[in-house]
Write a protein that holds these residues in place. Structure first.
Motif, PDB file in Angstrom:
ATOM      1  N   GLY A 146       0.841  -1.190   0.000  1.00 55.31           N
ATOM      2  CA  GLY A 146       0.000   0.000   0.000  1.00 55.31           C
ATOM      3  C   GLY A 146       0.879   1.244   0.000  1.00 55.31           C
ATOM      4  O   GLY A 146       1.810   1.358  -0.787  1.00 55.31           O
ATOM      5  N   PRO A 147       0.635   2.188   0.902  1.00 58.87           N
ATOM      6  CA  PRO A 147       1.432   3.420   0.939  1.00 58.87           C
ATOM      7  C   PRO A 147       2.738   3.273   1.702  1.00 58.87           C
ATOM      8  O   PRO A 147       3.479   4.240   1.850  1.00 58.87           O
ATOM      9  N   PHE A 148       3.039   2.079   2.200  1.00 65.65           N
ATOM     10  CA  PHE A 148       4.208   1.887   3.042  1.00 65.65           C
ATOM     11  C   PHE A 148       5.335   1.173   2.303  1.00 65.65           C
ATOM     12  O   PHE A 148       5.099   0.289   1.489  1.00 65.65           O
ATOM     13  N   CYS A 149       6.573   1.546   2.627  1.00 70.21           N
ATOM     14  CA  CYS A 149       7.739   0.742   2.287  1.00 70.21           C
ATOM     15  C   CYS A 149       7.957  -0.220   3.448  1.00 70.21           C
ATOM     16  O   CYS A 149       7.776   0.163   4.610  1.00 70.21           O
ATOM     17  N   VAL A 150       8.320  -1.451   3.165  1.00 66.65           N
ATOM     18  CA  VAL A 150       8.451  -2.449   4.218  1.00 66.65           C
ATOM     19  C   VAL A 150       9.810  -3.128   4.148  1.00 66.65           C
ATOM     20  O   VAL A 150      10.406  -3.256   3.084  1.00 66.65           O
ATOM     21  N   ALA A 151      10.285  -3.554   5.301  1.00 63.78           N
ATOM     22  CA  ALA A 151      11.527  -4.324   5.392  1.00 63.78           C
ATOM     23  C   ALA A 151      11.359  -5.353   6.487  1.00 63.78           C
ATOM     24  O   ALA A 151      11.149  -5.007   7.643  1.00 63.78           O
TER      25      ALA A 151
END
Length: 238
Positions: A146-151
């Motif tokens: 969605g609107p997030f970058c994830v790690a």
């Protein structure tokens, strides 16, 4: 002396690792470049997509001449010329399972980085990765939800959750018209991802066990979220 020994150890473990990067877009390219700067010299790139004209502004090294070129080929050329890295690429395969089998057959000490926008392909690749590997192999999921970058999570043990086995990680996410991360956002997420990889390579433990980072580029806010393992997950339990 301790600091010197620490950095020497980091160079050795990074240098000896075969980095398998699924997805060679802006984020995957940033991660590969930063790993190469730390001493990585063995890469296996999995991506059959080509550079589009409207994606050049999201790729720090792409030019107009690169339009239509395979992303994996562009990245391979850069890693080989800039860092003298040994790079193999896979651009055509039936599915993620096929790619995973061929990749594992050609690597000795693999570390998998999932930076692929295609969630279905990443899930297929990871399921086969679990089924084919004789022992649990480390990997890190990095991308956009969605609107997030994830790690994260960074999986190093069989009882760790994978990116697709938690209810907070749906199989498909409607991102609508969400803008893709900018080169600056990609560089920031790549720095974090590489730091987690370095910790795991040095200690063989994950600082992200059971958790993942969510970063909102629009606000600059980052938060750590728990990820619980599902025993019905078809990736972890193929």
């Amino acid at each position: 002396m301790k600091a010197f020994e620490y950095h020497a150890d980091l160079f050795d473990v990074i240098h000896e690792t075969d980095f398998v990067i699924v997805g060679c877009g802006g984020l995957g390219s940033q991660i590969a470049s930063q790993l190469a700067a730390l001493g990585a010299r063995n890469f296996f790139l999995v991506d059959g997509d080509r550079i589009e004209e409207n994606s050049q502004n999201r790729r720090s090294r792409a030019t107009a001449e690169d339009t239509g070129r395979l992303k994996s080929d562009r990245l391979a050329t850069y890693l080989a010329s800039r860092f003298s890295a040994a790079v193999a690429i896979m651009t055509q395969f039936a599915d993620g399972a096929e790619a995973a089998r061929l990749t594992l057959a050609r690597t000795r000490k693999p570390f998998l980085i999932l930076a692929e926008d295609n969630v279905s392909l990443a899930r297929q690749f990871l399921a086969e990765y679990h089924a084919t590997a004789p022992a649990p192999l480390p990997y890190l999921h990095v991308g956009q939800l969605g609107p997030f970058c994830v790690a994260g999570p960074l999986v190093a043990l069989p009882d760790d959750a994978c990116p697709f086995c938690c209810s907070t990680l749906p199989a498909s996410v409607d991102t609508g018209d969400v803008a893709q991360p900018s080169p600056a956002d990609n560089a920031l997420i790549a720095c974090f991802a590489v730091s987690q990889i370095a910790i795991e390579r040095l200690t063989h433990r994950s600082s992200l066990r059971g958790h993942r980072w969510l970063f909102a580029p629009a606000t600059g806010h980052a938060s750590l979220h728990p990820v619980s393992k599902s025993h019905d997950c078809k990736v972890c339990q193929p």
